[in-house]
Write an enzyme that holds these catalytic residues in place. Structure first.
Site, short mmCIF file in Angstrom:
data_model
loop_
_atom_site.label_atom_id
_atom_site.label_comp_id
_atom_site.label_asym_id
_atom_site.label_seq_id
_atom_site.Cartn_x
_atom_site.Cartn_y
_atom_site.Cartn_z
N HIS A 122 0.83 -1.22 0.00
CA HIS A 122 0.00 0.00 0.00
C HIS A 122 0.86 1.27 0.00
O HIS A 122 0.42 2.32 0.45
CB HIS A 122 -0.99 0.01 1.18
CG HIS A 122 -2.08 -1.02 1.03
ND1 HIS A 122 -3.22 -0.79 0.31
CD2 HIS A 122 -2.15 -2.30 1.47
CE1 HIS A 122 -3.98 -1.89 0.34
NE2 HIS A 122 -3.35 -2.81 1.02
N ASP A 166 1.71 -3.96 -9.28
CA ASP A 166 1.44 -5.29 -9.86
C ASP A 166 1.77 -5.32 -11.35
O ASP A 166 2.39 -6.26 -11.86
CB ASP A 166 -0.03 -5.67 -9.66
CG ASP A 166 -0.43 -5.65 -8.20
OD1 ASP A 166 0.46 -5.50 -7.34
OD2 ASP A 166 -1.64 -5.76 -7.93
N ALA A 226 -5.84 -14.69 -4.48
CA ALA A 226 -4.81 -15.04 -3.50
C ALA A 226 -3.84 -13.89 -3.25
O ALA A 226 -2.90 -14.02 -2.49
CB ALA A 226 -4.05 -16.28 -3.96
N GLY A 227 -4.07 -12.75 -3.93
CA GLY A 227 -3.17 -11.62 -3.73
C GLY A 227 -1.90 -11.73 -4.54
O GLY A 227 -0.89 -11.10 -4.22
N GLU A 234 -7.60 -1.16 -14.59
CA GLU A 234 -8.18 -1.39 -13.26
C GLU A 234 -9.00 -0.17 -12.82
O GLU A 234 -10.10 -0.31 -12.31
CB GLU A 234 -7.06 -1.61 -12.21
CG GLU A 234 -6.18 -2.80 -12.48
CD GLU A 234 -6.75 -4.10 -11.94
OE1 GLU A 234 -7.77 -4.08 -11.24
OE2 GLU A 234 -6.16 -5.16 -12.24
N SER A 282 -2.02 -11.27 -7.86
CA SER A 282 -2.29 -10.42 -8.99
C SER A 282 -2.46 -11.11 -10.34
O SER A 282 -1.76 -10.84 -11.32
CB SER A 282 -1.21 -9.35 -9.09
OG SER A 282 -1.80 -8.22 -9.63
C1 GLA Z 1 -2.94 -4.38 -4.82
C2 GLA Z 1 -2.76 -3.22 -5.79
C3 GLA Z 1 -1.34 -2.68 -5.77
C4 GLA Z 1 -0.88 -2.40 -4.35
C5 GLA Z 1 -1.19 -3.59 -3.44
C6 GLA Z 1 -0.87 -3.30 -2.00
O1 GLA Z 1 -2.20 -5.49 -5.23
O2 GLA Z 1 -3.08 -3.62 -7.10
O3 GLA Z 1 -1.25 -1.53 -6.56
O4 GLA Z 1 -1.44 -1.23 -3.85
O5 GLA Z 1 -2.53 -4.00 -3.52
O6 GLA Z 1 0.48 -3.07 -1.82
#
Ligand code: GLA
Length: 381
Positions: free
Chosen positions: A32, A168, A119-120, A156, A122
């Site tokens: 973030h 990402d 799952a984070g 996005e 991306s």
């Molecule tokens: C998501 C967003 C990124 C970043 C992260 C947190 O993956 O796409 O731009 O802000 O959260 O670090």
């Protein structure tokens, strides 16, 4: 995966196209921080999206998602936006290219992926980057790599409702095998860091939970940060982003902003510094410090930024109990994975304990992924 895509492509379109791929990402530290103009430290991984594409000479896109077994056709005008969320990513990339003056037409495509969804890691950036890279190549548009990443980010923002930062898409376009990258999201300066921690492994534990409303909660975090930065800017006009602010400057506005905005900003200012501390520690080979900073990030994401959840806090606690060097929630939060820096000799025991304890508490097992740092967007032969 390539063979399955190729077979389907022939069945649908009667011949062969070109193959492109891009990657999901991990982030060692710096969460973030990107939309606050701060530092991030991601790398592309060996899980991604692969697409076969051929230009079709029309003004329509014919797209098939192998994983969802779903076929969608759409045009390239703004009003042609498809309703399927996966197709909106491809449509958004096309629109953002067109908005930048890129002359593109229709194409046929079949694609598939192996980035775990939600799952984070991306998966959406992997999808955007694959198509941005491919269309740039096939139409010889001459768009530079940063702009390709921005095309994904703008997709996005404008077609998927997430006001994300650049991390990402940057990672999935610029990723290089065996390297993490430190990116300064204000100046866009970046540096590759070969990452091969001797004696340690990076492993992801996926809680397999994704909480609803993650994207609106994400956008709210961003607004908090912007309000805090604006308040600080009154006293310190040089503050463009929160990244430019010092902790003391935040204290000056403590009574002016809400307690919540204060906590969010406190986390971000600390996190920007932690990325720099981790880079120094890595250069010294000091993985204990790297790990300590990862735990600090988890604490901040959980208590100050409030983007963790019960499952991820639980995984973090187990890591701590097992003596794991570093552990924290990775990515945007609200579910997804923890990233763990584990000594080789502790790895098996930690994973076994985490799986058992998590299952007992939440009724399902977390998934385990070993991190292999790989190349980003590319054309396949
Ligand atoms: C998501 C967003 C990124 C970043 C992260 C947190 O993956 O796409 O731009 O802000 O959260 O670090």
């Amino acid at each position: 995966m390539k063979a399955r895509i190729s077979e389907k492509f022939r069945t649908l379109f009667g011949h062969d196209g070109d193959f492109f791929a891009s990657a999901g990402r991990i982030n060692l530290i710096g969460e973030h921080t990107d939309y606050n103009g701060g530092y991030v430290f991601p790398g592309a991984i060996d899980k991604g999206i692969m697409a076969e594409i051929e230009l079709n000479g029309s003004d329509r896109v014919h797209a098939y998602s192998l994983d969802l077994d779903e076929y969608v056709e759409f045009g390239l005008k703004e009003e042609d936006a498809p309703s399927q969320s996966w197709a909106r990513y491809i449509f958004g990339v096309c629109r953002e290219i067109i908005k930048r003056g890129g002359q593109i037409g229709g194409f046929n495509t079949v694609f598939a992926g192996d980035v775990p969804l939600g799952a984070g890691m991306s998966s959406s950036a992997a999808l955007e980057s694959t198509f941005a890279f491919a269309l740039n190549f096939l139409y010889d548009l001459g768009i530079d790599k940063f702009e390709l990443a921005r095309i994904g980010q703008a997709t996005e923002h404008n077609y998927c409702g997430v006001k994300c930062g650049i991390m990402d898409q940057f990672a999935s376009i610029f990723g290089r095998k065996g390297n993490l990258m430190r990116l300064d999201c204000k100046t866009m300066e970046y540096k590759y860091y070969p990452f091969d921690p001797k004696g340690y492994r990076l492993v992801l534990l996926d809680s397999v939970v994704k909480h609803e409303l993650a994207s609106s909660a994400y956008n709210k975090r961003r607004e908090s940060c912007e309000r805090a930065a604006a308040a600080i800017r009154h006293n310190h006009p040089e503050v463009e982003f929160l990244r430019d602010a010092r902790k003391e400057w935040l204290e000056e506005v403590r009574t002016v902003i809400s307690e919540e905005d204060y906590r969010r900003a406190e986390y971000v200012i600390g996190e920007v510094q932690r990325v720099l501390d981790v880079c120094d520690a890595l250069e010294r080979g000091d993985y204990e410090t790297v790990g300590k900073k990862m735990y600090e990030t988890h604490y901040g994401m959980s208590r100050l930024y409030e983007v963790s959840c019960e499952e991820l806090d639980f995984l973090n606690d187990i890591a701590k109990e097992c003596g794991v060097t570093g552990s924290r929630v990775m990515g945007g939060g609200f579910g997804g994975c923890t990233i763990n820096l584990v000594k080789n000799e502790l790895h098996d025991e930690f994973i076994a304990r985490a799986i058992e304890a998590f299952k007992e508490k939440f009724g399902h097992e977390p998934k385990v992924y070993d991190v292999v740092i790989s190349d980003g967007a590319r054309k396949l032969e």
